[in-house]
Design a protein around this motif. Structure first.
Motif, PDB file in Angstrom:
ATOM      1  N   GLY A 126       0.717  -1.307  -0.006  1.00 34.61           N
ATOM      2  CA  GLY A 126       0.041   0.026   0.053  1.00 34.61           C
ATOM      3  C   GLY A 126       0.863   1.124   0.006  1.00 34.61           C
ATOM      4  N   GLY A 127       2.101   1.277  -0.635  1.00 42.01           N
ATOM      5  CA  GLY A 127       2.955   2.295  -0.338  1.00 42.01           C
ATOM      6  C   GLY A 127       2.672   3.392  -1.448  1.00 42.01           C
ATOM      7  N   THR A 159      -0.333   3.261   3.103  1.00 44.80           N
ATOM      8  CA  THR A 159      -1.894   3.318   3.282  1.00 44.80           C
ATOM      9  C   THR A 159      -2.035   2.842   4.621  1.00 44.80           C
ATOM     10  OG1 THR A 159      -2.088   3.654   0.785  1.00 44.80           O
ATOM     11  CG2 THR A 159      -3.951   3.172   2.420  1.00 44.80           C
ATOM     12  N   TRP A 160      -2.954   3.358   5.302  1.00 53.90           N
ATOM     13  CA  TRP A 160      -3.618   2.957   6.539  1.00 53.90           C
ATOM     14  C   TRP A 160      -4.675   1.777   6.122  1.00 53.90           C
ATOM     15  CZ3 TRP A 160      -2.005   1.771  11.066  1.00 53.90           C
ATOM     16  CH2 TRP A 160      -2.736   1.691  12.248  1.00 53.90           C
ATOM     17  N   GLY A 161      -4.248   0.284   6.239  1.00 58.79           N
ATOM     18  CA  GLY A 161      -5.002  -0.559   5.552  1.00 58.79           C
ATOM     19  C   GLY A 161      -4.272  -1.375   4.509  1.00 58.79           C
ATOM     20  N   GLY A 204     -11.468   8.657   1.133  1.00 58.60           N
ATOM     21  CA  GLY A 204     -11.397   7.894   2.438  1.00 58.60           C
ATOM     22  C   GLY A 204     -10.107   7.273   2.999  1.00 58.60           C
ATOM     23  N   ILE A 205      -9.072   7.560   1.915  1.00 59.87           N
ATOM     24  CA  ILE A 205      -7.743   6.736   2.362  1.00 59.87           C
ATOM     25  C   ILE A 205      -6.981   7.837   3.177  1.00 59.87           C
ATOM     26  CG2 ILE A 205      -5.416   6.252   1.174  1.00 59.87           C
ATOM     27  CD1 ILE A 205      -7.195   5.556  -1.263  1.00 59.87           C
ATOM     28  N   GLY A 216      -6.825  -1.366   1.544  1.00 54.74           N
ATOM     29  CA  GLY A 216      -7.171  -0.034   1.877  1.00 54.74           C
ATOM     30  C   GLY A 216      -7.141   0.989   0.727  1.00 54.74           C
ATOM     31  N   VAL A 217      -6.557   0.746  -0.363  1.00 58.82           N
ATOM     32  CA  VAL A 217      -6.531   1.558  -1.524  1.00 58.82           C
ATOM     33  C   VAL A 217      -7.681   1.026  -2.174  1.00 58.82           C
ATOM     34  CG1 VAL A 217      -4.900   1.995  -3.414  1.00 58.82           C
ATOM     35  CG2 VAL A 217      -3.831   1.885  -1.263  1.00 58.82           C
TER      36      VAL A 217
END
Length: 549
Positions: free
Chosen positions: A48-49, A141-143, A111-112, A147-148
């Motif tokens: 998720g970077g 990314t948180w998740g 919402g990311i 999460g993305v």
């Protein structure tokens, strides 16, 4: 017409393009050869970077970044040098502008959110105008990957409920339909239903066929990382001979089929010899797909040795130059290398790429995440690999470690005396706050950055100090990951033919288009730019098609 637009591929770029089209009131059909449980494609499995420039997260950590600095870093890494690089260069400039401009606000609107510590990937080490990130830009990314994917999957499913989007899984495209040079649909095979879990290999049993027509087709089918034959076929001479043994960092369905199909329709493929594979792969002790490998995301402290026990040259330290390291390894005659480190280093510095390997970040658990900085051990998945992974050797002394390394490979390539001399010399450099070992100096420099000092870089110490043990050796494999070339497109995502002219009705986005233009990264990537390239090119193509159908 069955819809206004057909999208081939339900990965991140396809979902973003579909969401944008639905917002514009266009009717869309998404087709994908995999079952519905694979929605989101490779992005779901990612760490998720995301590459951001001059973000609030950077500024809070006293990182001074700018569009000019980021563009200089990008161009120094890309090293565009071909006539075909005209559009990739245009995409690169546009993407860096996006990353320095509206990207963060747009993602926040979806919402990311982001983990507050910014990572420093691909540090380079060659000079101010060469390859590498001058400053940390890797925003997790948180998740993580899920999460993305989540906000765009949500938008797509909401559009399904409204009747604007139709999902057609287990539909494998074999041909792009053209009439008088205009692409107006797809045809292919319907595959039997499959209940395999996400990422697992699904069947290819054909139960029927299909034909769908629309005003435009967007190809968002991903790269070639699961097709090792295609990877070897396109392997560049500049990186040496293609490896005989590789792990797969992506599921088996990342097969590159749509590249050939798009070329058959007249699409121009460029930069097929540019690719991005990692050198820190380990065999997954609990695999999901064939040849499943996991990449270690290392801090800068592990000593890196080739198969014969020679230390890798400056600046090929962990996390500095992926393709430079790959080129060196291919010159050794072996497909693997070694990290040698301590328990203190693995606790502070090791992370594993993949959403499933980071349950704390993926599950958005602050208590679990804080253990990365202050816990007594390494993250649970790392300790699992240390205990169960066949590539990990853990011993209390160097002699036993070397014995285990040689036993694992079945070759007595590592000489104890030579390895001990190298490590002892390195350890002597710790006695002073200055010295000539460039890796030690790089570690000390990294700890001047608060983010690295907190969670990514262990305090310099002697590897042979028993108090820092046990000693650990990790055998590292080459692991396939990304295509940096692909279908050539203009800045609207229109697929171009060999003459440089748009093919009416045909667009491409994501990895199949080299993340934009047919290769916006050039020869090297700065990391955090693959998901971002899918987001940007998917959005661009979706909006362009919406304006033209």
């Amino acid at each position: 017409m069955d819809a206004d637009v057909i999208i081939v591929g339900a990965g991140l770029a396809g979902l973003v393009a579909a969401a944008e089209l639905a917002d514009a009131g266009r009717k869309v059909i998404i087709v994908d050869q995999e079952p519905e449980q694979n929605m989101g494609g490779q992005a779901f499995w990612s760490f998720g970077g995301l590459f951001l420039v001059d973000s609030p997260e950077q500024r809070r950590l006293r990182i001074r970044d700018s569009y000019a600095l980021a563009l200089e870093d990008w161009m120094g890494s890309a090293n565009f040098d071909r006539p075909d690089d005209f559009w990739p260069r245009q995409w690169a400039e546009a993407y860096v502008g996006f990353a320095a401009g509206e990207k963060r606000d747009w993602l926040r609107q979806q919402g990311i959110k982001f983990f507050p510590v910014v990572g420093w990937a691909e540090r380079g080490g060659y000079g101010a105008v060469g390859h590498g990130n001058s400053v940390p830009r890797f925003h997790v990314t948180w998740g993580t990957g899920p999460g993305v994917v989540a906000p765009f999957e949500r938008r797509v499913r909401e559009a399904v409920q409204k009747g604007l989007i139709t999902l057609r899984f287990r539909h494998r495209v074999n041909e792009l339909i053209q009439t008088n040079g205009i692409v107006e649909g797809v045809q292919g095979d319907r595959l039997e239903p499959s209940q395999v879990k996400r990422g697992e290999k699904s069947s290819r049993v054909v139960v029927g066929d299909f034909t769908l027509r629309a005003q435009a087709v967007i190809v968002t089918s991903g790269g070639i990382g699961g097709n090792h034959d295609l990877v070897r076929q396109n392997w560049p001479e500049r990186l040496g001979k293609a490896p005989q043994h590789m792990l797969s960092g992506v599921p088996d369905h990342v097969d590159g089929r749509m590249l050939a199909i798009t070329r058959q329709a007249g699409g121009n493929l460029i930069n097929s010899d540019r690719m991005w594979h990692y050198t820190e792969g380990i065999k997954n002790w609990n695999p999901i797909w064939p040849r499943h490998g996991i990449r270690i995301l290392p801090g800068p402290s592990s000593l890196w040795f080739d198969a014969r026990g020679s230390r890798l040259p400056v600046p090929l330290f962990p996390g500095f130059d992926t393709l430079g390291t790959l080129k060196y390894i291919r010159q050794t005659g072996y497909d693997y290398t070694w990290f040698v480190l301590t328990q203190k280093i693995i606790r502070h510095e090791f992370a594993l790429s993949g959403s499933e390997q980071n349950p704390d970040l993926t599950g958005k658990s602050w208590p679990q995440t804080l253990k990365r900085a202050w816990g007594k051990g390494a993250p649970g998945p790392v300790e699992d690999f240390k205990d169960k992974g066949e590539d990990f050797i853990v011993r209390d002394n160097l002699a036993d470690l070397v014995k285990g390394m040689n036993e694992l490979t079945g070759e007595s390539l590592i000489d104890l005396a030579s390895l001990e001399r190298e490590i002892t010399a390195r350890d002597r450099q710790i006695d002073n706050p200055f010295g000539k070992d460039m890796q030690i100096n790089a570690i000390r420099a990294a700890r001047h950055y608060l983010g690295d000092k907190l969670i990514r870089t262990a305090k310099p110490h002697k590897l042979l100090d028993p108090a820092m043990g046990p000693l650990i050796a990790v055998r590292l494999h080459i692991i396939t990951r990304k295509s940096l070339g692909g279908v050539q497109t203009n800045l609207s995502g229109q697929v171009l033919n060999a003459a440089g002219q748009p093919i009416p009705g045909l667009y491409a986005a994501g990895e199949v288009a080299g993340f934009g233009g047919g290769g916006m990264h050039g020869y090297r990537a700065l990391e955090g730019t693959f998901l971002g390239g899918c987001l940007f090119s998917g959005r661009t193509a979706g909006r362009a098609v919406a304006a033209n159908v």
